[in-house]
Design a protein around this motif. Structure first.
Motif, mmCIF file in Angstrom:
data_model
loop_
_atom_site.group_PDB
_atom_site.id
_atom_site.type_symbol
_atom_site.label_atom_id
_atom_site.label_comp_id
_atom_site.label_asym_id
_atom_site.label_seq_id
_atom_site.Cartn_x
_atom_site.Cartn_y
_atom_site.Cartn_z
ATOM 1 N N LYS A 85 -36.880 50.259 44.179
ATOM 2 C CA LYS A 85 -36.463 51.024 42.995
ATOM 3 C C LYS A 85 -35.569 52.186 43.415
ATOM 4 C CE LYS A 85 -38.242 53.626 39.015
ATOM 5 N NZ LYS A 85 -37.073 54.457 38.986
ATOM 6 N N SER A 86 -35.910 52.850 44.505
ATOM 7 C CA SER A 86 -35.090 53.961 45.001
ATOM 8 C C SER A 86 -33.694 53.476 45.392
ATOM 9 C CB SER A 86 -35.747 54.628 46.203
ATOM 10 O OG SER A 86 -36.956 55.239 45.831
ATOM 11 N N ALA A 87 -33.623 52.322 46.042
ATOM 12 C CA ALA A 87 -32.341 51.760 46.460
ATOM 13 C C ALA A 87 -31.485 51.414 45.246
ATOM 14 C CB ALA A 87 -32.564 50.521 47.321
ATOM 15 N N ALA B 285 -27.924 53.112 44.041
ATOM 16 C CA ALA B 285 -26.716 52.331 43.773
ATOM 17 C C ALA B 285 -26.221 52.570 42.344
ATOM 18 C CB ALA B 285 -26.976 50.850 44.017
ATOM 19 N N LYS B 286 -27.134 52.690 41.399
ATOM 20 C CA LYS B 286 -26.732 52.956 40.015
ATOM 21 C C LYS B 286 -26.124 54.348 39.877
ATOM 22 C CE LYS B 286 -29.772 49.727 37.654
ATOM 23 N NZ LYS B 286 -30.939 49.569 36.759
ATOM 24 N N ALA B 287 -26.656 55.306 40.617
ATOM 25 C CA ALA B 287 -26.077 56.654 40.597
ATOM 26 C C ALA B 287 -24.664 56.630 41.179
ATOM 27 C CB ALA B 287 -26.959 57.630 41.372
ATOM 28 N N PHE C 103 -35.111 45.085 55.535
ATOM 29 C CA PHE C 103 -34.278 45.742 54.527
ATOM 30 C C PHE C 103 -34.247 47.244 54.760
ATOM 31 C CE2 PHE C 103 -34.352 48.148 50.516
ATOM 32 C CZ PHE C 103 -33.065 47.896 50.062
ATOM 33 N N VAL C 104 -35.413 47.842 54.949
ATOM 34 C CA VAL C 104 -35.499 49.291 55.156
ATOM 35 C C VAL C 104 -34.781 49.671 56.445
ATOM 36 C CG1 VAL C 104 -37.082 51.210 55.621
ATOM 37 C CG2 VAL C 104 -37.584 49.597 53.775
ATOM 38 N N ASN D 24 -31.726 58.495 52.129
ATOM 39 C CA ASN D 24 -32.065 58.315 53.533
ATOM 40 C C ASN D 24 -33.462 58.845 53.832
ATOM 41 O OD1 ASN D 24 -31.973 59.758 56.475
ATOM 42 N ND2 ASN D 24 -30.889 57.797 56.479
ATOM 43 N N LYS D 25 -33.818 59.974 53.248
ATOM 44 C CA LYS D 25 -35.164 60.544 53.447
ATOM 45 C C LYS D 25 -36.233 59.634 52.839
ATOM 46 C CE LYS D 25 -33.593 65.230 53.969
ATOM 47 N NZ LYS D 25 -32.949 66.295 53.267
#
Length: 170
Positions: A5-7, A11-13, A87-88, A158-159
């Motif tokens: 979800k963070s990824a 990308a949406k941002a 992935f991470v 990244n964090k």
């Protein structure tokens, strides 16, 4: 933490941010058209080509980033579902590389180029050179402003990736 979800949110941002390159590219191109149609002085006519080139460059940057990040959204889900740990790790490597590029290019090279252009402006008197240098400064400031916010987003992402890597290793 849901790193997928963070990824996707990151990308949406980016998809929201990159059209600003396109918008400013169009503004530079419209300015070029206005100088072409209404420019009466030699200085005004000198802005036609530099503004057109700057607009085209910003348009290319914006479109390239938009389509790259749009494709990432579906790639993220596929890669995460195939192997979350890989992935991470891959995203951590990519974001760290991007953060280094920001430090080297956006926050070091661009300010140096802006300063060099400002100094050059003191020594050139030909309208085409003055227009080119002023347009270059304006374009680089636009890039600096947009990429400054992008840097903050990718640093935060990244964090989150670093935290997810720790959680996946447990």
């Amino acid at each position: 933490m849901d790193i997928l979800k963070s990824a996707i949110d990151w990308a949406k941002a980016e998809l929201f941010s990159t059209p600003f390159f396109i918008l400013f590219g169009l503004v530079f191109m419209v300015a070029s058209l206005i100088f072409w149609q209404l420019g009466k002085t030699e200085m005004a006519k000198a802005y036609i080509i530099p503004a057109l080139v700057a607009g085209a460059l910003l348009l290319i940057i914006g479109l390239g980033l938009f389509f790259t990040n749009k494709a990432r959204i579906t790639q993220f889900e596929t890669a995460y579902n195939a192997d979350a740990k890989a992935f991470v790790a891959a995203e951590l490597e990519r974001t760290e590389s991007t953060l280094k590029e920001y430090e080297n290019v956006v926050f070091t090279a661009i300010p140096i180029i802006i300063a060099a252009c400002a100094l050059l402006l003191l020594f050139v008197n030909l309208p085409i050179w003055r227009a080119s240098v002023i347009t270059a400064i304006a374009m680089l400031v636009v890039i600096l402003l947009i990429d400054g916010t992008a840097h903050a987003r990718i640093d935060n992402y990244n964090k989150q990736l670093q935290q997810a890597a720790v959680e996946l290793d447990k």
